[in-house]
Design a protein around this motif. Sequence first.
Motif, PDB file in Angstrom:
ATOM      1  N   LEU A   1       9.376 -15.020 -22.001  1.00  0.00           N
ATOM      2  CA  LEU A   1       8.710 -13.487 -22.672  1.00  0.00           C
ATOM      3  C   LEU A   1       9.090 -13.269 -21.032  1.00  0.00           C
ATOM      4  N   THR A   2       9.978 -12.021 -21.387  1.00  0.00           N
ATOM      5  CA  THR A   2      10.022 -11.783 -19.460  1.00  0.00           C
ATOM      6  C   THR A   2      10.032  -9.838 -19.619  1.00  0.00           C
ATOM      7  N   TRP A   3       8.767  -9.382 -18.532  1.00  0.00           N
ATOM      8  CA  TRP A   3       8.459  -8.203 -18.362  1.00  0.00           C
ATOM      9  C   TRP A   3       9.479  -6.958 -17.962  1.00  0.00           C
ATOM     10  N   MET A   4      10.436  -6.317 -18.224  1.00  0.00           N
ATOM     11  CA  MET A   4      11.014  -5.861 -17.771  1.00  0.00           C
ATOM     12  C   MET A   4      11.090  -3.951 -18.002  1.00  0.00           C
TER      13      MET A   4
ATOM     14  N   VAL B   1      10.205  -8.240 -13.760  1.00  0.00           N
ATOM     15  CA  VAL B   1       8.873  -8.105 -13.427  1.00  0.00           C
ATOM     16  C   VAL B   1       8.727  -9.792 -13.178  1.00  0.00           C
ATOM     17  N   SER B   2       8.514 -10.119 -13.888  1.00  0.00           N
ATOM     18  CA  SER B   2       7.510 -11.902 -14.484  1.00  0.00           C
ATOM     19  C   SER B   2       8.204 -12.085 -16.250  1.00  0.00           C
ATOM     20  N   THR B   3       8.435 -13.251 -15.696  1.00  0.00           N
ATOM     21  CA  THR B   3       8.152 -14.322 -16.787  1.00  0.00           C
ATOM     22  C   THR B   3       7.736 -15.733 -17.565  1.00  0.00           C
ATOM     23  N   MET B   4       7.265 -16.008 -18.616  1.00  0.00           N
ATOM     24  CA  MET B   4       6.499 -16.635 -19.068  1.00  0.00           C
ATOM     25  C   MET B   4       6.791 -16.978 -20.445  1.00  0.00           C
ATOM     26  N   ASP B   5       6.454 -18.221 -20.372  1.00  0.00           N
ATOM     27  CA  ASP B   5       6.552 -19.294 -21.805  1.00  0.00           C
ATOM     28  C   ASP B   5       6.178 -18.849 -22.976  1.00  0.00           C
TER      29      ASP B   5
ATOM     30  N   CYS C   1       2.176 -15.124 -34.271  1.00  0.00           N
ATOM     31  CA  CYS C   1       2.144 -13.986 -32.498  1.00  0.00           C
ATOM     32  C   CYS C   1       2.895 -15.079 -31.880  1.00  0.00           C
ATOM     33  N   VAL C   2       3.231 -14.502 -30.635  1.00  0.00           N
ATOM     34  CA  VAL C   2       4.295 -14.704 -29.580  1.00  0.00           C
ATOM     35  C   VAL C   2       2.872 -15.460 -28.791  1.00  0.00           C
ATOM     36  N   ASN C   3       2.974 -16.579 -28.690  1.00  0.00           N
ATOM     37  CA  ASN C   3       1.646 -16.972 -27.874  1.00  0.00           C
ATOM     38  C   ASN C   3       2.236 -17.585 -26.267  1.00  0.00           C
ATOM     39  N   VAL C   4       1.207 -17.048 -25.536  1.00  0.00           N
ATOM     40  CA  VAL C   4       1.723 -17.161 -23.989  1.00  0.00           C
ATOM     41  C   VAL C   4       0.272 -18.861 -23.612  1.00  0.00           C
ATOM     42  N   ARG C   5       1.312 -19.220 -22.624  1.00  0.00           N
ATOM     43  CA  ARG C   5      -0.278 -20.211 -22.070  1.00  0.00           C
ATOM     44  C   ARG C   5      -0.732 -20.173 -21.151  1.00  0.00           C
ATOM     45  N   ASP C   6      -0.198 -19.033 -20.019  1.00  0.00           N
ATOM     46  CA  ASP C   6      -0.084 -19.247 -19.085  1.00  0.00           C
ATOM     47  C   ASP C   6      -1.642 -18.147 -18.706  1.00  0.00           C
TER      48      ASP C   6
END
Length: 276
Positions: free
Chosen positions: A173-176, A182-186, A249-254
């Motif tokens: 997922l990249t926040w643009m 701006v940021s990227t996460m798994d 859902c779209v899971n984020v682990r960080d």
Amino acid sequence: MAVGAVVAVALVGGCKAQAVDADGKASPPLRASPTETKGAKETKPDGSDAPSGTAGARQTPQRPAPKTVLAPGQRGDQVRELQARLRQIAWFFENPSGTYGTSTSTAVKGFQAKRGLPRTGTTDTVTWQRLLGMTREPTRFELYSGGGIPPSKPDKRCLTGRVLCISKASRTLTWMVDGKAVSTMDVRFGSQYTPTRDGAFTVYWKSRHHVSTLFHTAMPYAMFFSGGQAVHFSSDFAARGYNGASHGCVNVRDEKKIASLFAQVENGDKVVVYKD
């Protein structure tokens, strides 16, 4: 001079001296004894010397020593591939990291010992070729089973405005904002039975301490974009990685990254979920 006496006559012109008898006849040349010729050298056709008795013998060529391909302390994509291939045949049990550390060296030693190769822990050409013959080319998900895949090229719908740009190919997922990352996460998605929907959506509801009424599980930092599907933090994803899946859902682990993202995203921001 008595008959039969031998007189040494020096010949002029630098020739070797010969023995002659009293009648002036030359005596046969003296032959060296076997003990004197032991260790004598013969001359090869090219003029070089060789030990006696070896003329014409075939010499067995020596194979060059294997060259080092990878060694402890190295980093990079080929180290990641080495780890992924060792993992395919149960010699390496961690997620590939791209760093040739102690666990990688230990795995290589085990692989070498099993196949009668020198147990060095360093990957040489012989070890590498043997490993290639026993494994297949790792997939991108195998190379990055612990996450960290470089983000895919943004979908064109992500290049304008404020967008949660979500790629299933790179599991990121990249926040643009206005075309800039701006940021990227798994991230992790739903299983084949509860797939995450593809398409363009908008965030319509944010819930910081949300709990699922359907599954009775915590969904912190939830940002809903399509029905009951949301981007949210998952403690299960943080603990088990890609061994599990969401219910769509779209899971984020960080948790730190999604907490920061949650503070920036507003209702009405775009969400783009794409496969490439």
